[in-house]
Design a protein around this motif. Structure first.
Motif, PDB file in Angstrom:
ATOM      1  N   ASN A  67       8.767  19.697 -30.573  1.00  0.00           N
ATOM      2  CA  ASN A  67       9.551  19.359 -29.432  1.00  0.00           C
ATOM      3  C   ASN A  67       8.845  18.333 -28.786  1.00  0.00           C
ATOM      4  N   SER A  68       7.576  18.366 -28.442  1.00  0.00           N
ATOM      5  CA  SER A  68       6.926  17.719 -27.564  1.00  0.00           C
ATOM      6  C   SER A  68       5.836  16.677 -28.136  1.00  0.00           C
ATOM      7  N   SER A 108       9.569   1.355 -35.383  1.00  0.00           N
ATOM      8  CA  SER A 108      10.574   2.358 -35.344  1.00  0.00           C
ATOM      9  C   SER A 108      10.914   2.329 -33.896  1.00  0.00           C
ATOM     10  N   GLU A 109      11.601   3.444 -33.283  1.00  0.00           N
ATOM     11  CA  GLU A 109      12.077   3.627 -32.157  1.00  0.00           C
ATOM     12  C   GLU A 109      11.656   5.267 -31.487  1.00  0.00           C
ATOM     13  N   VAL A 110      11.525   5.175 -30.396  1.00  0.00           N
ATOM     14  CA  VAL A 110      10.956   6.332 -29.676  1.00  0.00           C
ATOM     15  C   VAL A 110      11.860   6.729 -28.419  1.00  0.00           C
ATOM     16  N   ASN A 111      12.108   8.282 -28.206  1.00  0.00           N
ATOM     17  CA  ASN A 111      12.816   8.547 -27.010  1.00  0.00           C
ATOM     18  C   ASN A 111      11.796   9.180 -25.930  1.00  0.00           C
ATOM     19  N   VAL A 112      12.014   8.666 -24.800  1.00  0.00           N
ATOM     20  CA  VAL A 112      11.344   9.434 -23.666  1.00  0.00           C
ATOM     21  C   VAL A 112      12.481   9.837 -22.610  1.00  0.00           C
ATOM     22  N   SER A 113      12.286  11.224 -22.533  1.00  0.00           N
ATOM     23  CA  SER A 113      13.148  12.148 -21.728  1.00  0.00           C
ATOM     24  C   SER A 113      12.538  12.615 -20.315  1.00  0.00           C
ATOM     25  N   CYS A 114      13.078  12.339 -19.199  1.00  0.00           N
ATOM     26  CA  CYS A 114      12.458  12.824 -18.046  1.00  0.00           C
ATOM     27  C   CYS A 114      13.671  13.759 -17.410  1.00  0.00           C
ATOM     28  N   ILE A 166       0.739  -1.182  -0.166  1.00  0.00           N
ATOM     29  CA  ILE A 166       0.053   0.008  -0.206  1.00  0.00           C
ATOM     30  C   ILE A 166       0.774   1.155   0.134  1.00  0.00           C
ATOM     31  N   CYS A 167       1.878   1.049   0.675  1.00  0.00           N
ATOM     32  CA  CYS A 167       2.778   2.207   0.866  1.00  0.00           C
ATOM     33  C   CYS A 167       3.415   2.446  -0.639  1.00  0.00           C
ATOM     34  N   VAL A 168       3.867   1.644  -1.250  1.00  0.00           N
ATOM     35  CA  VAL A 168       4.661   1.659  -2.526  1.00  0.00           C
ATOM     36  C   VAL A 168       3.487   2.343  -3.561  1.00  0.00           C
ATOM     37  N   ALA A 169       2.196   1.883  -3.579  1.00  0.00           N
ATOM     38  CA  ALA A 169       1.322   2.484  -4.375  1.00  0.00           C
ATOM     39  C   ALA A 169       1.088   3.944  -4.062  1.00  0.00           C
ATOM     40  N   LEU A 170       0.946   4.208  -2.878  1.00  0.00           N
ATOM     41  CA  LEU A 170       0.832   5.607  -2.382  1.00  0.00           C
ATOM     42  C   LEU A 170       1.927   6.467  -2.736  1.00  0.00           C
ATOM     43  N   ARG A 171       3.035   5.744  -2.600  1.00  0.00           N
ATOM     44  CA  ARG A 171       4.320   6.684  -2.941  1.00  0.00           C
ATOM     45  C   ARG A 171       4.002   7.054  -4.453  1.00  0.00           C
ATOM     46  N   CYS A 172       3.849   5.973  -5.154  1.00  0.00           N
ATOM     47  CA  CYS A 172       3.636   6.157  -6.790  1.00  0.00           C
ATOM     48  C   CYS A 172       2.523   7.490  -7.047  1.00  0.00           C
ATOM     49  N   LEU A 173       1.401   7.650  -6.446  1.00  0.00           N
ATOM     50  CA  LEU A 173       0.682   8.394  -6.654  1.00  0.00           C
ATOM     51  C   LEU A 173       1.003   9.897  -5.973  1.00  0.00           C
ATOM     52  N   ILE A 174       1.606   9.988  -4.907  1.00  0.00           N
ATOM     53  CA  ILE A 174       1.948  11.055  -4.206  1.00  0.00           C
ATOM     54  C   ILE A 174       3.407  11.716  -5.026  1.00  0.00           C
ATOM     55  N   ASN A 175       4.323  10.894  -5.347  1.00  0.00           N
ATOM     56  CA  ASN A 175       5.427  11.559  -5.809  1.00  0.00           C
ATOM     57  C   ASN A 175       5.472  11.782  -7.387  1.00  0.00           C
ATOM     58  N   ALA A 176       4.429  11.286  -8.127  1.00  0.00           N
ATOM     59  CA  ALA A 176       4.293  11.328  -9.514  1.00  0.00           C
ATOM     60  C   ALA A 176       3.918  12.934  -9.670  1.00  0.00           C
ATOM     61  N   VAL A 177       4.997  13.361 -10.533  1.00  0.00           N
ATOM     62  CA  VAL A 177       4.827  14.989 -10.929  1.00  0.00           C
ATOM     63  C   VAL A 177       4.502  15.190 -12.226  1.00  0.00           C
ATOM     64  N   GLY A 178       3.351  15.375 -12.692  1.00  0.00           N
ATOM     65  CA  GLY A 178       2.865  15.627 -14.217  1.00  0.00           C
ATOM     66  C   GLY A 178       2.692  14.204 -14.960  1.00  0.00           C
ATOM     67  N   VAL A 179       2.327  14.409 -16.208  1.00  0.00           N
ATOM     68  CA  VAL A 179       2.374  13.229 -17.024  1.00  0.00           C
ATOM     69  C   VAL A 179       2.897  13.786 -18.528  1.00  0.00           C
ATOM     70  N   ILE A 180       3.863  12.928 -18.938  1.00  0.00           N
ATOM     71  CA  ILE A 180       4.681  13.182 -20.294  1.00  0.00           C
ATOM     72  C   ILE A 180       3.811  12.181 -21.158  1.00  0.00           C
ATOM     73  N   HIS A 181       3.367  12.725 -22.246  1.00  0.00           N
ATOM     74  CA  HIS A 181       2.745  12.254 -23.389  1.00  0.00           C
ATOM     75  C   HIS A 181       3.719  12.270 -24.678  1.00  0.00           C
ATOM     76  N   VAL A 182       3.972  10.908 -25.108  1.00  0.00           N
ATOM     77  CA  VAL A 182       4.924  10.529 -26.142  1.00  0.00           C
ATOM     78  C   VAL A 182       4.278   9.528 -27.230  1.00  0.00           C
TER      79      VAL A 182
END
Length: 468
Positions: free
Chosen positions: A214-215, A33-39, A11-27
């Protein structure tokens, strides 16, 4: 108790994912082919491990980490100066679409950024602009874009795969000239134009006009270019005699009445020289009523032989030109005869010099005309010969008649003499008559010797001959 602790941990791990997730990156990526994901991450985390995970981001969901930068089809690269780490996923398939997490391992709760990956087909586009041109021409490809992208980089590439277009760009707005390609961006009109010079048939094919974003995926428009062979131009062959004048006739389309007319020389139209501009021996006259112009050489020279192009269109569009192959012969053993300059749709008469050496087919024609003439001469000779023979026979007949006439005159004289008693002694006459007649009878086939007889003897001999 142990199980309860495990449940709390989950439960702690699940909550940590929700609490610490900052925004969403759409790619968005392209299939196969191939794709790049930059964080990105904050200052002070440069030395911490970074990773990419999928789904719930459990231990089995971790795809790659900076401690092991290559694993299967995943790669990771970190730029600590910019505080960015980039993951590359190659050989994309439909199953690769979905939710991912960019993670930074720290003491306690990790830092996560959510990534949503969308996959589309690697092809473009629904609407394709078709352009046709010809070898050696220059052609412009106009690429429209939205006004919001006026400051974005532009480029063009061969093919119809958007995934590799930018990497294989023929020219970009950052480098406006590249060999035969030139790119001009008109931000007010919202178009950029790519001009391709000296086209060849190898330039035919698909092109993509790209606007970089770029995005998200770049924006594209598709063009299909077809380069045709510069063929089917009207052509003719003309022969001139060195030292003589020569006029070339050049028809043109009626819509080109107001265009500048020219005659240039060169094996290829792209490298021909405008003769009217450099040769004072040439005179150009335009006849708008017949939609043609003429170019006259005051005196043809041996080095005037070659390929010429009559033109009325500076863009060299097919149908607006005539190709002329000019040959120059020596004036020895030549004769000037009318000939025709054959051009589809028009026939122009001019002087053409021909030599005494004829092709085989001309020799055959001479034989056809010569044989009847020879036969006619033979017939005339035969007629003359027959006429001469008949004339000779007539002449001989007249000679015989003349001799008979002379004999008759002699006979009259002898008879007259006898009547006048020329011979006084009758017996002598009779004797000579008998002797003469006897000699004539015994002569046989031999000619009688008339000179030994008197006139009276011959008369009486003849008289006896008639009596028999």
């Amino acid at each position: 108790m142990w199980s309860f602790q495990n449940l709390l941990f989950t439960i702690c791990v699940a909550l940590r994912c929700l609490i610490n997730a900052v925004g969403v990156i759409h790619v968005t990526g392209y299939l196969e082919s191939e794709v790049n994901v930059s964080c990105s991450y904050g200052e002070g985390y440069e030395s911490y491990e970074k990773y990419l995970c999928k789904n719930n981001c459990g231990d089995s969901d971790v795809l790659i980490t900076t401690s092991k930068p290559v694993k299967n089809k995943y790669r990771i690269h970190e730029d600590k100066t910019a505080r960015i780490f980039t993951m590359t996923i190659s050989d994309l398939h439909s199953a690769d679409a979905g939710k991912y997490w960019c993670g930074v391992t720290i003491t306690g709760k990790d830092i996560y950024i959510e990534v949503k990956l969308k996959l589309v087909k690697d092809s473009c586009c629904d609407t394709v602009t078709k352009i046709e041109s010809y070898e050696g021409f220059s052609e412009s490809i106009v690429c429209p874009y939205e006004s919001r992208y006026q400051n974005n980089p532009k480029y063009i590439c061969r093919g119809n795969r958007p995934s590799t277009c930018r990497q294989q760009a023929l020219i970009t707005s950052d480098n406006k000239q590249n060999g035969r390609f030139r790119l001009d961006d008109d931000k007010l009109l919202g178009t950029f134009t790519v001009n391709i010079s000296s086209l060849t048939k190898n330039d035919s094919g698909s092109y993509l006009c790209g606007v970089q974003r770029n995005s998200d995926l770049d924006v594209f428009s598709a063009v299909e270019l077809k380069v045709k062979e510069w063929c089917c131009v009207k052509s003719t062959k003309v022969t001139g005699t060195a030292g003589h004048p020569l006029t070339l006739q050049c028809p043109y389309p009626s819509q080109n009445h107001n265009n500048r007319k020219f005659l240039c020389k060169g094996d290829h139209r792209n490298s021909c020289r405008d003769m009217a501009m450099i040769e004072s021996r040439l005179t150009l006259r335009d006849d708008i009523y017949s939609s043609s112009f003429s170019v006259t050489f005051t005196k043809i020279q041996a080095d005037d032989a070659g390929t010429y192009w009559c033109g009325s269109d500076s863009q060299w569009r097919v149908g607006n030109h005539v190709k002329i192959q000019l040959s120059v012969v020596s004036p020895q053993h030549t004769s000037t005869v009318p000939s025709t300059m054959e051009i589809p749709g028009k026939t122009t008469t001019h002087n053409k010099t021909t030599t005494q050496n004829r092709p085989n087919k001309d020799a055959g024609q001479y034989v056809v005309y010569a044989v009847p003439a020879v036969l006619l001469l033979l017939i005339c000779a035969l007629v003359v010969t027959v006429y001469q023979c008949k004339h000779q026979k007539v002449k001989d007949g007249k000679a015989v008649m003349n001799r008979n006439a002379e004999n008759e005159e002699g006979l009259e004289e002898v008879t007259a003499g006898a009547e006048n008693n020329i011979y006084g002694n009758e017996e002598v006459v009779r004797y000579k008559q008998q002797s003469a007649c006897n000699n004539y009878d015994d002569a046989g086939e031999d000619e009688p010797e008339y000179e030994n007889f008197t006139t009276s003897e011959e008369v009486y001999c003849n008289e006896n001959f008639h009596r028999r």
